[in-house]
Design a protein around this motif. Structure first.
Motif, short mmCIF file in Angstrom:
data_model
loop_
_atom_site.label_atom_id
_atom_site.label_comp_id
_atom_site.label_asym_id
_atom_site.label_seq_id
_atom_site.Cartn_x
_atom_site.Cartn_y
_atom_site.Cartn_z
N VAL A 51 67.15 44.91 11.62
CA VAL A 51 67.62 43.82 10.77
C VAL A 51 67.39 44.14 9.30
O VAL A 51 66.32 44.61 8.91
CB VAL A 51 66.89 42.51 11.12
CG1 VAL A 51 67.26 41.39 10.15
CG2 VAL A 51 67.18 42.10 12.55
N GLY A 65 73.31 42.92 12.38
CA GLY A 65 71.95 43.08 11.91
C GLY A 65 71.71 42.68 10.47
O GLY A 65 70.59 42.79 9.99
N LYS A 66 72.73 42.22 9.78
CA LYS A 66 72.55 41.74 8.41
C LYS A 66 72.34 40.23 8.48
O LYS A 66 73.25 39.49 8.80
CB LYS A 66 73.76 42.09 7.55
CG LYS A 66 73.96 43.58 7.41
CD LYS A 66 75.22 43.87 6.64
CE LYS A 66 75.53 45.35 6.67
NZ LYS A 66 76.83 45.64 6.08
N ALA A 102 70.79 48.88 9.34
CA ALA A 102 70.88 47.73 10.24
C ALA A 102 71.84 48.01 11.38
O ALA A 102 72.84 48.71 11.21
CB ALA A 102 71.34 46.50 9.46
#
Length: 114
Positions: A51, A65-66, A102
């Motif tokens: 993340v 993942g952002k 990410a």
């Protein structure tokens, strides 16, 4: 409803859910308020998801993942609770320093954030 129209509706719903931005996150205070229970691991190799915390809401991705942490639960697509023990978690995350790091390490868990 015919089988063909049911199949068309199912495909439409599936495709529309894949484009939903689920990366606006709110961290709740109690486990029973959460959509997903999260554990932060010490090493990248232990994570399901790497993340990157973005500064602005318009930087969120499509389940990549952002994460943008919202100020209010009503603004978030998913509510998470950070658990104390790995065995309690639905999802293990590792926070990375750079945006390009990410992403999913364990794609079988992606459904948790749709």
């Amino acid at each position: 409803m015919t089988t063909n129209s049911f199949l068309t509706l199912f495909v439409f719903l599936l495709l529309s859910s894949l484009t939903t931005k689920a990366q606006k996150i709110f961290s709740v205070d109690y486990e029973n308020q959460a959509d997903v229970k999260v554990f932060v691991v010490n090493y990248e190799s232990q994570a399901d998801l790497k993340v990157f915390k973005v500064k602005y809401e318009n930087q969120v991705g499509n389940n990549n993942g952002k994460w943008f942490f919202t100020n209010y639960a009503s603004q978030a697509k998913k509510k998470i609770y950070f658990v104390r023990y790995e065995s309690q978690a639905d999802l293990k995350v590792y926070f990375v320093d750079y945006e390009n790091q990410a992403g999913w390490r364990n794609p079988s868990k992606q459904h948790l954030l749709y």
